[in-house]
Design a protein around this motif. Structure first.
Motif: not given
Length: 216
Positions: A5-30
């Protein structure tokens, strides 16, 4: 990006964020802050993390919500559209070392981006003097964008957010734009700094309830 249930983030490369999905940060359109509202749609900001080196946050926009034209002085910004469609209009100063000014004090900027971004898409990166450091977001559909700012805004350190109004090159006849933008005025504009933020920019903070950040 997720460890339990933990989120790991890195600033070393934009590719770290490319695969992120809304569910990874607890979001959904509803969620309620993506619903249409009467009047000027508010923008909701979820604050994830801040330290001396960078800050992480998510802007949640219902349809037609706008984040006005603003800057990121001396900062590098990773922006990841998590879902939805967003129109981006961005500029860079024509000369970042000695800005070209109009008779009323506005500065000449060159258009970097004027297009609609649709999720899923790659992370975009802007730099202090390139990549569209001054930009405006308009939600075509309900959408969410994650921003990583390095270093973060800090007024005493000279990194205070400024907002701008945009005027076409023809707005100030006689000013020296011909040599800077010969035959290509559609790609240039005068940007005039506002005093404070626009009165119709309604941004509100909400508690982030997604996975806990455990490292970067």
């Amino acid at each position: 990006m997720l460890a339990g249930s933990h989120l790991l983030l890195s600033l070393s490369s934009s590719s770290r964020a490319d695969g992120m999905k809304p569910a990874d940060v607890g979001l959904h359109p509803n969620l309620p802050f993506f619903h249409d509202v009467k009047g000027t749609p508010p923008v909701t900001y979820l604050h994830l993390h801040q330290c001396r080196k960078f800050s992480i946050g998510i802007f949640c926009l219902p349809r037609a919500a706008v984040i006005p034209l603003h800057n990121h002085p001396g900062m590098t910004v990773f922006s990841k559209l998590l879902f939805g469609s967003m129109h981006i209009r961005s500029f860079d100063w024509v000369d970042s070392s000695e800005q070209i000014r109009s008779s009323n004090g506005a500065c000449l900027a060159k258009l970097n981006t004027d297009s609609v971004m649709n999720a899923p898409c790659e992370t975009s990166i802007l730099y202090p003097a390139a990549g569209g450091n001054m930009h405006c977001f308009t939600a075509v559909t309900p959408c969410a964008v994650l921003d990583v700012l390095g270093p973060p805004y800090d007024g005493p350190e000279g990194r205070d957010c400024k907002y701008y109004t945009e005027a076409s090159c023809s707005s100030f006849p006689g000013d020296a734009t011909a040599s800077a933008a010969p035959g290509d005025n559609d790609r240039y504009a005068w940007l005039e700094e506002m005093q404070g933020k626009p009165d119709d920019f309604n941004v509100r903070g909400e508690e982030y309830k997604g996975p806990k950040i455990v490292g970067y």
